[in-house]
Design a protein around this motif. Sequence first.
Motif, PDB file in Angstrom:
ATOM      1  N   LEU A  47      43.889  43.911  45.581  1.00 43.31           N
ATOM      2  CA  LEU A  47      43.601  42.472  45.533  1.00 43.31           C
ATOM      3  C   LEU A  47      44.719  41.697  46.214  1.00 43.31           C
ATOM      4  O   LEU A  47      45.901  41.891  45.921  1.00 43.31           O
ATOM      5  N   LYS A  48      44.340  40.815  47.126  1.00 42.87           N
ATOM      6  CA  LYS A  48      45.296  39.924  47.786  1.00 42.87           C
ATOM      7  C   LYS A  48      44.705  38.515  47.813  1.00 42.87           C
ATOM      8  O   LYS A  48      43.648  38.292  48.402  1.00 42.87           O
ATOM      9  N   ILE A  49      45.381  37.586  47.149  1.00 41.97           N
ATOM     10  CA  ILE A  49      44.946  36.189  47.113  1.00 41.97           C
ATOM     11  C   ILE A  49      46.089  35.322  47.633  1.00 41.97           C
ATOM     12  O   ILE A  49      47.207  35.373  47.107  1.00 41.97           O
ATOM     13  N   ASP A  50      45.789  34.548  48.645  1.00 47.83           N
ATOM     14  CA  ASP A  50      46.784  33.644  49.237  1.00 47.83           C
ATOM     15  C   ASP A  50      46.140  32.264  49.337  1.00 47.83           C
ATOM     16  O   ASP A  50      45.331  32.000  50.219  1.00 47.83           O
ATOM     17  N   LYS A  94      51.802  26.790  46.137  1.00 49.89           N
ATOM     18  CA  LYS A  94      51.196  27.933  46.816  1.00 49.89           C
ATOM     19  C   LYS A  94      51.051  29.066  45.808  1.00 49.89           C
ATOM     20  O   LYS A  94      52.009  29.415  45.108  1.00 49.89           O
ATOM     21  N   LEU A  95      49.853  29.623  45.734  1.00 44.88           N
ATOM     22  CA  LEU A  95      49.553  30.680  44.768  1.00 44.88           C
ATOM     23  C   LEU A  95      49.306  31.983  45.512  1.00 44.88           C
ATOM     24  O   LEU A  95      48.449  32.049  46.411  1.00 44.88           O
ATOM     25  N   ILE A  96      50.052  33.018  45.138  1.00 43.09           N
ATOM     26  CA  ILE A  96      49.886  34.349  45.730  1.00 43.09           C
ATOM     27  C   ILE A  96      49.695  35.352  44.602  1.00 43.09           C
ATOM     28  O   ILE A  96      50.496  35.403  43.656  1.00 43.09           O
ATOM     29  N   ILE A  97      48.627  36.129  44.691  1.00 44.30           N
ATOM     30  CA  ILE A  97      48.347  37.175  43.701  1.00 44.30           C
ATOM     31  C   ILE A  97      48.149  38.490  44.443  1.00 44.30           C
ATOM     32  O   ILE A  97      47.354  38.573  45.378  1.00 44.30           O
ATOM     33  N   LYS A  98      48.885  39.502  44.014  1.00 43.47           N
ATOM     34  CA  LYS A  98      48.740  40.836  44.585  1.00 43.47           C
ATOM     35  C   LYS A  98      48.560  41.839  43.455  1.00 43.47           C
ATOM     36  O   LYS A  98      49.119  41.682  42.368  1.00 43.47           O
ATOM     37  N   SER A  99      47.783  42.858  43.717  1.00 43.70           N
ATOM     38  CA  SER A  99      47.543  43.876  42.692  1.00 43.70           C
ATOM     39  C   SER A  99      48.552  45.001  42.819  1.00 43.70           C
ATOM     40  O   SER A  99      48.937  45.391  43.930  1.00 43.70           O
ATOM     41  N   ASN A 100      49.004  45.504  41.670  1.00 46.57           N
ATOM     42  CA  ASN A 100      49.819  46.713  41.632  1.00 46.57           C
ATOM     43  C   ASN A 100      48.872  47.886  41.417  1.00 46.57           C
ATOM     44  O   ASN A 100      48.379  48.112  40.317  1.00 46.57           O
ATOM     45  N   MET A 101      48.596  48.586  42.488  1.00 39.30           N
ATOM     46  CA  MET A 101      47.564  49.611  42.428  1.00 39.30           C
ATOM     47  C   MET A 101      48.033  50.836  41.640  1.00 39.30           C
ATOM     48  O   MET A 101      49.228  51.130  41.549  1.00 39.30           O
ATOM     49  N   ILE A 102      47.063  51.544  41.076  1.00 30.61           N
ATOM     50  CA  ILE A 102      47.346  52.733  40.275  1.00 30.61           C
ATOM     51  C   ILE A 102      47.864  53.843  41.178  1.00 30.61           C
ATOM     52  O   ILE A 102      47.363  54.057  42.280  1.00 30.61           O
ATOM     53  N   ASP A 103      48.859  54.519  40.702  1.00 36.50           N
ATOM     54  CA  ASP A 103      49.372  55.681  41.420  1.00 36.50           C
ATOM     55  C   ASP A 103      48.334  56.800  41.352  1.00 36.50           C
ATOM     56  O   ASP A 103      48.004  57.289  40.270  1.00 36.50           O
ATOM     57  N   LYS A 104      47.808  57.202  42.490  1.00 36.44           N
ATOM     58  CA  LYS A 104      46.729  58.195  42.518  1.00 36.44           C
ATOM     59  C   LYS A 104      47.180  59.529  41.929  1.00 36.44           C
ATOM     60  O   LYS A 104      46.403  60.219  41.276  1.00 36.44           O
ATOM     61  N   GLU A 123      50.418  59.603  26.556  1.00 33.48           N
ATOM     62  CA  GLU A 123      49.498  58.713  25.838  1.00 33.48           C
ATOM     63  C   GLU A 123      49.764  57.255  26.216  1.00 33.48           C
ATOM     64  O   GLU A 123      48.834  56.473  26.436  1.00 33.48           O
ATOM     65  N   LYS A 124      51.039  56.875  26.325  1.00 28.76           N
ATOM     66  CA  LYS A 124      51.377  55.511  26.716  1.00 28.76           C
ATOM     67  C   LYS A 124      50.919  55.221  28.146  1.00 28.76           C
ATOM     68  O   LYS A 124      50.410  54.138  28.446  1.00 28.76           O
ATOM     69  N   THR A 125      51.121  56.206  29.022  1.00 26.94           N
ATOM     70  CA  THR A 125      50.683  56.025  30.417  1.00 26.94           C
ATOM     71  C   THR A 125      49.171  55.873  30.483  1.00 26.94           C
ATOM     72  O   THR A 125      48.648  55.029  31.231  1.00 26.94           O
ATOM     73  N   LEU A 126      48.463  56.676  29.699  1.00 23.99           N
ATOM     74  CA  LEU A 126      47.000  56.581  29.675  1.00 23.99           C
ATOM     75  C   LEU A 126      46.553  55.216  29.183  1.00 23.99           C
ATOM     76  O   LEU A 126      45.645  54.594  29.753  1.00 23.99           O
ATOM     77  N   ASN A 127      47.192  54.714  28.126  1.00 29.67           N
ATOM     78  CA  ASN A 127      46.834  53.392  27.611  1.00 29.67           C
ATOM     79  C   ASN A 127      47.119  52.299  28.642  1.00 29.67           C
ATOM     80  O   ASN A 127      46.375  51.317  28.753  1.00 29.67           O
ATOM     81  N   SER A 128      48.192  52.469  29.410  1.00 27.84           N
ATOM     82  CA  SER A 128      48.535  51.445  30.393  1.00 27.84           C
ATOM     83  C   SER A 128      47.533  51.386  31.535  1.00 27.84           C
ATOM     84  O   SER A 128      47.390  50.353  32.193  1.00 27.84           O
ATOM     85  N   LEU A 129      46.832  52.504  31.790  1.00 27.10           N
ATOM     86  CA  LEU A 129      45.873  52.531  32.887  1.00 27.10           C
ATOM     87  C   LEU A 129      44.591  51.782  32.560  1.00 27.10           C
ATOM     88  O   LEU A 129      43.739  51.600  33.427  1.00 27.10           O
ATOM     89  N   LYS A 155      46.947  45.497  36.761  1.00 28.93           N
ATOM     90  CA  LYS A 155      48.231  44.784  36.807  1.00 28.93           C
ATOM     91  C   LYS A 155      48.311  43.997  38.103  1.00 28.93           C
ATOM     92  O   LYS A 155      48.008  44.513  39.179  1.00 28.93           O
ATOM     93  N   PHE A 156      48.737  42.739  37.972  1.00 27.90           N
ATOM     94  CA  PHE A 156      48.819  41.850  39.131  1.00 27.90           C
ATOM     95  C   PHE A 156      50.181  41.178  39.175  1.00 27.90           C
ATOM     96  O   PHE A 156      50.768  40.849  38.136  1.00 27.90           O
ATOM     97  N   GLN A 157      50.646  40.946  40.378  1.00 31.56           N
ATOM     98  CA  GLN A 157      51.879  40.198  40.603  1.00 31.56           C
ATOM     99  C   GLN A 157      51.498  38.789  41.044  1.00 31.56           C
ATOM    100  O   GLN A 157      50.856  38.598  42.081  1.00 31.56           O
ATOM    101  N   ILE A 158      51.856  37.795  40.238  1.00 32.08           N
ATOM    102  CA  ILE A 158      51.455  36.407  40.479  1.00 32.08           C
ATOM    103  C   ILE A 158      52.690  35.580  40.833  1.00 32.08           C
ATOM    104  O   ILE A 158      53.700  35.625  40.131  1.00 32.08           O
ATOM    105  N   GLU A 159      52.565  34.817  41.913  1.00 34.73           N
ATOM    106  CA  GLU A 159      53.678  33.981  42.364  1.00 34.73           C
ATOM    107  C   GLU A 159      53.160  32.571  42.636  1.00 34.73           C
ATOM    108  O   GLU A 159      52.210  32.379  43.389  1.00 34.73           O
ATOM    109  N   LEU A 160      53.763  31.586  41.994  1.00 37.71           N
ATOM    110  CA  LEU A 160      53.430  30.180  42.199  1.00 37.71           C
ATOM    111  C   LEU A 160      54.710  29.433  42.536  1.00 37.71           C
ATOM    112  O   LEU A 160      55.659  29.417  41.752  1.00 37.71           O
ATOM    113  N   ASN A 161      54.739  28.810  43.711  1.00 37.42           N
ATOM    114  CA  ASN A 161      55.964  28.122  44.115  1.00 37.42           C
ATOM    115  C   ASN A 161      55.643  26.789  44.770  1.00 37.42           C
ATOM    116  O   ASN A 161      54.484  26.467  45.036  1.00 37.42           O
ATOM    117  N   SER A 162      56.689  26.012  45.029  1.00 42.09           N
ATOM    118  CA  SER A 162      56.612  24.730  45.739  1.00 42.09           C
ATOM    119  C   SER A 162      55.729  23.709  45.029  1.00 42.09           C
ATOM    120  O   SER A 162      55.034  22.915  45.666  1.00 42.09           O
TER     121      SER A 162
END
Length: 723
Positions: free
Chosen positions: A643-646, A668-678, A697-703, A707-714
């Motif tokens: 996901l890439k939102i600009d 300015k709003l930017i959203i990027k996805s943190n993709m799952i490690d294959k 078990e924790k890793t499985l629950n996290s999947l 997860k997204f990285q959101i940035e809002l500036n200016s």
Amino acid sequence: MFEGVVASLLNKLIGKYVDNLDSNQLSISVWKGDVVLQNLRLRKDALNELDLPIDVFEGFLGELVLNFSWSDFKNTPVNLHIKDVLLLAVPKAETEYNEELEKQELLRHKFEKIKRMELEEFEMKNSDEKQETYMTQLMAKIIDNLQISISNIHIRYEDQHSNPESPFSIGLTISQLAACSSNEQWKKGFIKESNTTYKLLSLEGLSMYWNTNSEMFSNRESYDFFEMMKIDFSTTSIQFILKPVSGTGKLSMNKNTNVNRLMTKISIILEEFGLIIDEEQYQNIWLLIENISNFKKHEKYLKFRPPRTMTPKSHPLEWFKYFGNCVLHEIHKKNRKFSWAYFKERRDDRRLYIKLYQKILLGNVNQTIQEELKDLEKKLSFDDIKYYRNLTKSILKTNNSVNLKQLQQTNIQKKSWLKSWWNKQENESKEEIQILTDEDIKLIYQAIDFDPDFELRKEDLPLDFIMLNLVFNLKRGSLTLIQQPHSEVPINILYSNMDNCILDLIQRPTSLKTDIKIGNFILKDSINNNSIFSELIKAKNTKSIIEGDIKDTKESIFLHVSFENKPIDKNIDCSLLVEMKPLQVNYNYDIIDNLIKFVSRPIIQPEILITVKNVAETTFEKIKSQTRAGLDYLLMTRKTFDLKIDIEAPIFLFNRNCTDFLIMDAGKLIIKSNMIDKETKEFLQNKIGQILTNDEEKTLNSLIYDKFQIELNSVQVIYKIYT
């Protein structure tokens, strides 16, 4: 002969919608290759497939002409011309109840659902690559030869019950719709021998109107139907919801089996798509929804309802009996469902249906079994039939009496797949069944240049091969809201406009990509059109407000959305890109107040809103129902999503009396996805069913979560007071 198959098919297709069709004359015309049908009256149940409480009051097919040559079918065009499709429909409540016809209609509707269910099963069992290749070439040949011209379509619905104080009429019209052959320079003309089919498409006068306080054609005592249904678009009495639309299209389709040429491209251009809604139309939409909902709720009591000539005021006793019979009907129905006799009847019906359907699946079929099964299906509900059929198949599989492939072969009844496909919609009446002979099949193969020994599988196609490319270009789209439509000068309160909207869809063997672009967008206050703040929402290329947008150009792209499923150049499941230029939003209290008044609903029964609410809640619950109990399933079906939102966030401008200003730049709003490690995903997939460590078990629950990285500036806020 093949001509007989075509005649039978035309009889079935046309006979479903017209009353006075001479089947014998139609068959003779087909044999001659010259079919001319005129002034065919449409059936009262012609619109039943819509599953709406609507009946045909009157309707005609003015003219249908079909010309073709059996002697040189492969190299000559098939000309189809349809003229004057006129239909006037009214609510079912305005027609007298006929119990016998109603029973027949319910049976017809149930058997149509059964037939659709059987067709879906058939297509799932026979969806092999050879059939897809055959269907592709058959469709290409039909498109190649067929020249279509359709003119003067007018379908009108009149309703004087949803809003008795202001009856309304809804109409759909098409002035001209045509598809003709051309060469590769897009000049009209039939091309005999070519590896590529080129078609020119044209549309004129597609429109929809909703006249409030309208004259009811169905109330006229005498009329010339064809003259009455003519529409004069120049008159101001027509309240368009969709203004007349015109457009052109181009279609190119490759017909041979060369993998480098098998591609279909469709390009459609519409000049303008203008929607207009006034406050009376909006109110009537809600009233119509309420009327349809009430009819569906009361439909089962129509047999008790007094005739239309009896009103509650003139015949109170008959209406009192009607209400009493409705209540007693529900009581008797409920009591019967809790009786031992009903339980026994249900059990016996289930056992008998399973017994008969088992014989059908195992091929032990005779006339007596088929008739007995059909009589039982007349009695049972569609849900019961569907359940009993699935139960029968489960029993057969459990008992290992027959496997799935044997069931499929039994259903096909040892016909070729083409015979089964062609004859799968045969009529139950033996007299109308038309089976394709081997000679007919050879003629079809020769006509479409089909080689039955050739198979083209999707796995053999290059990944970047384009199977379908659809380009839709809307030069201008608009929406206008109107108040007081019947006054001398109707008030336009809002006007919105979008320019240069483009949809580009590309289908490849394993992927699908969709691109959407919008060139410009504006929302205007039409009441204070001369005000410097009349542009309530406007797309901009820059965030310059005071100096002006000197860089704005008509060629700019305001919004770009791109979605791709299984991109061929990335090791991910799907990707989404959203890019948007800034919007300037001017807050206007008066317009918001007018808009709230416009969308306020009429007083309707709470059940209507509850129905809409229940649909939304049901959808939400389905999404919410996935819990931690389904972690393994979620992991197996987990998609890698890029996901890439600009977005250049909007600029909000608040003003009071043109002196005090508050300007807020949302930044300015930017959203990027943190993709799952294959690698991690594949490792945990291999661990399914095994005991996991605490870290795993924790890793499985996290999947479970994206997860997204959101940035809002200016972000900026400016407040200015002019003195």
